[in-house]
Design an enzyme around this catalytic site. Structure first.
Site, PDB file in Angstrom:
ATOM      1  CE1 TYR A 174      -3.224   2.936   0.851  1.00  0.00           C
ATOM      2  CE2 TYR A 174      -2.536   2.772   3.156  1.00  0.00           C
ATOM      3  CZ  TYR A 174      -3.257   3.410   2.157  1.00  0.00           C
ATOM      4  OH  TYR A 174      -4.004   4.513   2.468  1.00  0.00           O
ATOM      5  CG  PHE A 185       7.798   0.620   2.183  1.00  0.00           C
ATOM      6  CD1 PHE A 185       7.106   1.597   2.879  1.00  0.00           C
ATOM      7  CD2 PHE A 185       8.495   0.990   1.033  1.00  0.00           C
ATOM      8  CE1 PHE A 185       7.109   2.917   2.447  1.00  0.00           C
ATOM      9  CE2 PHE A 185       8.501   2.307   0.602  1.00  0.00           C
ATOM     10  CZ  PHE A 185       7.806   3.278   1.310  1.00  0.00           C
ATOM     11  CB  SER A 205       4.414   2.247  13.481  1.00  0.00           C
ATOM     12  OG  SER A 205       3.147   2.383  14.061  1.00  0.00           O
ATOM     13  CE1 TYR A 211       3.670  -3.629  12.103  1.00  0.00           C
ATOM     14  CE2 TYR A 211       2.462  -2.202  13.609  1.00  0.00           C
ATOM     15  CZ  TYR A 211       3.151  -2.385  12.417  1.00  0.00           C
ATOM     16  OH  TYR A 211       3.324  -1.330  11.564  1.00  0.00           O
ATOM     17  CE  LYS A 257       6.765  -1.848  11.340  1.00  0.00           C
ATOM     18  NZ  LYS A 257       7.422  -1.842  10.061  1.00  0.00           N
ATOM     19  CE1 TYR A 307       6.365   5.916   6.943  1.00  0.00           C
ATOM     20  CE2 TYR A 307       5.236   3.814   6.804  1.00  0.00           C
ATOM     21  CZ  TYR A 307       6.256   4.648   6.418  1.00  0.00           C
ATOM     22  OH  TYR A 307       7.150   4.197   5.480  1.00  0.00           O
ATOM     23  CG  ASN A 349      -6.097  -0.745  10.252  1.00  0.00           C
ATOM     24  OD1 ASN A 349      -5.421  -1.485   9.555  1.00  0.00           O
ATOM     25  ND2 ASN A 349      -5.781  -0.457  11.491  1.00  0.00           N
TER      26      ASN A 349
HETATM   27  P1  NAD Z   1       1.550  -3.672   3.040  1.00  0.00           P
HETATM   28  O1  NAD Z   1       1.306  -4.989   3.671  1.00  0.00           O
HETATM   29  O2  NAD Z   1       0.561  -3.174   2.038  1.00  0.00           O
HETATM   30  O3  NAD Z   1       2.999  -3.644   2.357  1.00  0.00           O
HETATM   31  C1  NAD Z   1       4.075  -4.416   2.827  1.00  0.00           C
HETATM   32  C2  NAD Z   1       4.672  -5.144   1.627  1.00  0.00           C
HETATM   33  O4  NAD Z   1       5.781  -5.923   2.068  1.00  0.00           O
HETATM   34  C3  NAD Z   1       3.690  -6.106   0.960  1.00  0.00           C
HETATM   35  O5  NAD Z   1       3.667  -5.872  -0.436  1.00  0.00           O
HETATM   36  C4  NAD Z   1       4.251  -7.483   1.292  1.00  0.00           C
HETATM   37  O6  NAD Z   1       3.966  -8.420   0.263  1.00  0.00           O
HETATM   38  C5  NAD Z   1       5.723  -7.190   1.463  1.00  0.00           C
HETATM   39  N1  NAD Z   1       6.463  -8.124   2.344  1.00  0.00           N
HETATM   40  C6  NAD Z   1       6.156  -8.484   3.610  1.00  0.00           C
HETATM   41  N2  NAD Z   1       7.067  -9.329   4.092  1.00  0.00           N
HETATM   42  C7  NAD Z   1       7.998  -9.510   3.100  1.00  0.00           C
HETATM   43  C8  NAD Z   1       9.178 -10.277   2.995  1.00  0.00           C
HETATM   44  N3  NAD Z   1       9.617 -11.047   3.998  1.00  0.00           N
HETATM   45  N4  NAD Z   1       9.881 -10.214   1.837  1.00  0.00           N
HETATM   46  C9  NAD Z   1       9.458  -9.429   0.813  1.00  0.00           C
HETATM   47  N5  NAD Z   1       8.335  -8.699   0.848  1.00  0.00           N
HETATM   48  C10 NAD Z   1       7.610  -8.739   1.995  1.00  0.00           C
HETATM   49  O7  NAD Z   1       1.724  -2.614   4.226  1.00  0.00           O
HETATM   50  P2  NAD Z   1       1.806  -1.023   4.184  1.00  0.00           P
HETATM   51  O8  NAD Z   1       0.579  -0.483   4.834  1.00  0.00           O
HETATM   52  O9  NAD Z   1       2.187  -0.573   2.843  1.00  0.00           O
HETATM   53  O10 NAD Z   1       2.988  -0.803   5.199  1.00  0.00           O
HETATM   54  C11 NAD Z   1       4.336  -0.690   4.783  1.00  0.00           C
HETATM   55  C12 NAD Z   1       5.226  -0.596   6.007  1.00  0.00           C
HETATM   56  O11 NAD Z   1       4.801   0.512   6.808  1.00  0.00           O
HETATM   57  C13 NAD Z   1       5.159  -1.823   6.918  1.00  0.00           C
HETATM   58  O12 NAD Z   1       6.449  -2.076   7.418  1.00  0.00           O
HETATM   59  C14 NAD Z   1       4.228  -1.380   8.014  1.00  0.00           C
HETATM   60  O13 NAD Z   1       4.491  -2.064   9.219  1.00  0.00           O
HETATM   61  C15 NAD Z   1       4.562   0.107   8.138  1.00  0.00           C
HETATM   62  N6  NAD Z   1       3.479   0.891   8.727  1.00  0.00           N
HETATM   63  C16 NAD Z   1       2.227   0.825   8.178  1.00  0.00           C
HETATM   64  C17 NAD Z   1       1.183   1.551   8.771  1.00  0.00           C
HETATM   65  C18 NAD Z   1      -0.217   1.474   8.204  1.00  0.00           C
HETATM   66  O14 NAD Z   1      -1.162   1.808   8.927  1.00  0.00           O
HETATM   67  N7  NAD Z   1      -0.416   1.059   6.961  1.00  0.00           N
HETATM   68  C19 NAD Z   1       1.418   2.352   9.895  1.00  0.00           C
HETATM   69  C20 NAD Z   1       2.718   2.415  10.409  1.00  0.00           C
HETATM   70  C21 NAD Z   1       3.736   1.670   9.809  1.00  0.00           C
HETATM   71  N1  UFG Z   2     -12.176   1.893  15.027  1.00  0.00           N
HETATM   72  C1  UFG Z   2     -13.530   1.713  15.158  1.00  0.00           C
HETATM   73  N2  UFG Z   2     -14.096   0.679  14.475  1.00  0.00           N
HETATM   74  C2  UFG Z   2     -13.381  -0.147  13.662  1.00  0.00           C
HETATM   75  C3  UFG Z   2     -11.998   0.056  13.528  1.00  0.00           C
HETATM   76  C4  UFG Z   2     -11.410   1.094  14.230  1.00  0.00           C
HETATM   77  O1  UFG Z   2     -14.208   2.440  15.886  1.00  0.00           O
HETATM   78  O2  UFG Z   2     -13.959  -1.088  13.080  1.00  0.00           O
HETATM   79  C5  UFG Z   2     -11.544   3.030  15.744  1.00  0.00           C
HETATM   80  C6  UFG Z   2     -10.467   2.615  16.729  1.00  0.00           C
HETATM   81  O3  UFG Z   2     -11.029   2.296  17.958  1.00  0.00           O
HETATM   82  C7  UFG Z   2      -9.572   3.865  16.753  1.00  0.00           C
HETATM   83  C8  UFG Z   2      -9.692   4.408  15.327  1.00  0.00           C
HETATM   84  O4  UFG Z   2     -10.883   3.854  14.791  1.00  0.00           O
HETATM   85  O5  UFG Z   2     -10.114   4.809  17.639  1.00  0.00           O
HETATM   86  C9  UFG Z   2      -8.524   4.028  14.442  1.00  0.00           C
HETATM   87  O6  UFG Z   2      -8.344   2.612  14.489  1.00  0.00           O
HETATM   88  P1  UFG Z   2      -7.395   1.854  13.447  1.00  0.00           P
HETATM   89  O7  UFG Z   2      -7.473   0.406  13.761  1.00  0.00           O
HETATM   90  O8  UFG Z   2      -7.694   2.279  12.061  1.00  0.00           O
HETATM   91  O9  UFG Z   2      -5.953   2.455  13.773  1.00  0.00           O
HETATM   92  P2  UFG Z   2      -5.105   2.415  15.133  1.00  0.00           P
HETATM   93  O10 UFG Z   2      -4.790   3.837  15.473  1.00  0.00           O
HETATM   94  O11 UFG Z   2      -5.724   1.597  16.164  1.00  0.00           O
HETATM   95  O12 UFG Z   2      -3.808   1.637  14.664  1.00  0.00           O
HETATM   96  C10 UFG Z   2      -3.029   2.104  13.571  1.00  0.00           C
HETATM   97  C11 UFG Z   2      -2.344   0.944  12.855  1.00  0.00           C
HETATM   98  C12 UFG Z   2      -1.325   0.309  13.727  1.00  0.00           C
HETATM   99  C13 UFG Z   2      -0.382   1.322  14.249  1.00  0.00           C
HETATM  100  C14 UFG Z   2      -1.141   2.430  14.948  1.00  0.00           C
HETATM  101  C15 UFG Z   2      -0.225   3.512  15.414  1.00  0.00           C
HETATM  102  O13 UFG Z   2      -3.295  -0.034  12.486  1.00  0.00           O
HETATM  103  O14 UFG Z   2      -0.594  -0.599  12.960  1.00  0.00           O
HETATM  104  O15 UFG Z   2      -2.072   3.007  14.037  1.00  0.00           O
HETATM  105  O16 UFG Z   2       0.452   4.034  14.334  1.00  0.00           O
HETATM  106  F1  UFG Z   2       0.440   0.725  15.122  1.00  0.00           F
END
Ligand code: NAD
Ligand code: UFG
Length: 335
Positions: free
Chosen positions: A10, A79, A123, A148, A152, A176, A198
């Site tokens: 993503y 990523f 994160s 998780y 990080k 992020y 989420n």
């Molecule tokens: P995502 O799952 O869409 O992207 C991660 C990608 O990494 C995927 O395409 C997956 O196929 C690939 N991948 C996973 N393990 C692998 C491996 N061992 N070898 C090769 N490829 C591998 O997730 P995203 O939302 O794009 O997140 C990217 C990064 O940002 C992640 O490290 C995630 O933890 C971090 N992050 C995401 C969020 C969020 O809310 N989306 C918030 C904070 C941090």
């Molecule tokens: N929420 C609802 N209903 C749902 C899902 C979420 O009410 O079905 C609420 C949660 O309680 C929270 C808000 O929406 O108040 C956001 O929730 P998310 O699950 O979308 O996001 P979080 O902040 O809980 O977690 C996200 C990422 C984690 C990361 C964290 C801090 O999913 O990976 O932000 O960066 F660790």
């Protein structure tokens, strides 16, 4: 050339688009554990260029060695990782293996090839839940509530230790907040498998009619309307932050944590109401109990990003809600 691990995911795919548009040459490695090959076609449709790509697991030492031998890699944006909080509680070993071992193999390969510049996807989850808001990079970290989050936290520590041991390394640790939204074209976005955890993906599923109603987890928090407050950030803004981080990593040394957020918190009801308003769709919801592990509010102080990266988020909640839905509406699956 810049290696992008997880570049078909993503956030990675949006970053690759921004990189190509701004003249960088990304080389993607991804094993498709959470993404699909068609993302490469979509990147090509948007930019007119197909990025170089290796289908590989970053834990595969031989393959990583081959990639670094065949290409002049100058820096890495890392990523790749597993990211579902709930799943990490059920299968912790898979998370520690994928995220930590994967990073170790990557860092060892970088070291062998004298590549000392890394931008890491961290994160806001690394921050201790008892901090006061807004979170600055000096706020306390640790005390994570799930495996998780610990991966990080530990990867940040590993990168900090490497930078301490050899001052010619630079690690930009991008923390992020809550990425939502999608590319304006509707060609890239987020559509998780199974029932989403989420907020935004869940709202979209209800809007599609594939799920009946949203559960709002708690309306008795000490926030302006009682529902949880988060710092939602448009994924294209986040991608731009990575472009600025490339400049920073090349001109700096040491480990540098940087928050990527907007600095503004929105509640669950703010997001839901904005989504319904801008998209003209009714999204049924019920107020449910609090979700275990959640905090009332979480938002960034984004001033370091502005100072060091010259970057500020531009897109507002309306655009985030419009673009999230546009991606889903254009890609609705027949099920
Ligand atoms: P995502 O799952 O869409 O992207 C991660 C990608 O990494 C995927 O395409 C997956 O196929 C690939 N991948 C996973 N393990 C692998 C491996 N061992 N070898 C090769 N490829 C591998 O997730 P995203 O939302 O794009 O997140 C990217 C990064 O940002 C992640 O490290 C995630 O933890 C971090 N992050 C995401 C969020 C969020 O809310 N989306 C918030 C904070 C941090
Ligand atoms: N929420 C609802 N209903 C749902 C899902 C979420 O009410 O079905 C609420 C949660 O309680 C929270 C808000 O929406 O108040 C956001 O929730 P998310 O699950 O979308 O996001 P979080 O902040 O809980 O977690 C996200 C990422 C984690 C990361 C964290 C801090 O999913 O990976 O932000 O960066 F660790």
């Amino acid at each position: 050339m810049i290696l992008v691990t997880g570049g078909t995911g993503y956030i990675g795919s949006h970053t690759v688009v921004s990189m190509i548009e701004q003249g960088y040459e990304p080389l993607i490695v991804d094993n498709f554990v959470n993404s699909k090959p068609e993302v490469l076609d979509r990147i090509e449709m948007i930019t007119g260029k197909r990025p170089l790509f290796y289908e590989a697991d970053i834990r595969d030492e031989e393959k990583m060695e081959q990639i670094f031998t065949e290409h002049e890699i100058e820096a890495v944006i890392h990523f790749a990782g597993l990211k579902a909080v709930g799943e990490s509680v059920s299968i912790p070993l898979e998370y520690y293996d994928n995220n930590i071992n994967g990073t170790l193999v990557l860092l060892e390969t970088m070291k062998r090839h004298n590549v000392k510049k890394i931008i890491f996807s961290s994160s806001a989850t690394v921050y201790d839940r008892f901090n006061t808001m807004p979170l600055t990079e000096e706020s306390k970290t640790g005390n994570c509530t799930n495996p998780y989050g610990w991966t990080k936290f530990m990867i940040e520590e590993i990168i900090m230790d490497i930078c301490n041991a050899d001052s010619s390394w630079c690690g930009v640790l991008l923390r992020y907040f809550n990425p939502i939204g999608a590319h304006e074209s509707g060609l890239l976005g987020e559509d998780p498998q199974g029932i989403p955890n989420n907020l935004m993906p869940y709202i979209c599923r209800v809007a599609e009619g594939r799920l009946e109603k949203l559960s709002v987890y708690g309306d008795d928090y000490p926030t302006h309307d009682g529902t949880g407050v988060r710092d939602y950030i448009h994924v294209v803004d986040l991608a731009e932050g990575h472009i600025k981080a490339i400049d920073l990593v090349f001109r700096s040394n040491g480990a540098i944590p940087v928050n990527l957020g907007t600095g503004t918190g929105y509640s669950v009801m703010d997001v839901l109401n904005t989504f319904m308003e801008v998209n003209g769709i009714d999204v049924p919801y019920v107020i449910a109990g609090r979700r275990a592990g959640d905090i009332a509010e979480c938002y960034a102080d984004p001033s370091r990003a502005e100072e060091l990266l010259g970057w500020k988020a531009e897109f507002d909640l309306k655009k985030m809600c419009r673009d999230s839905w546009n991606f889903i509406a254009k890609n609705i699956k027949q099920s």
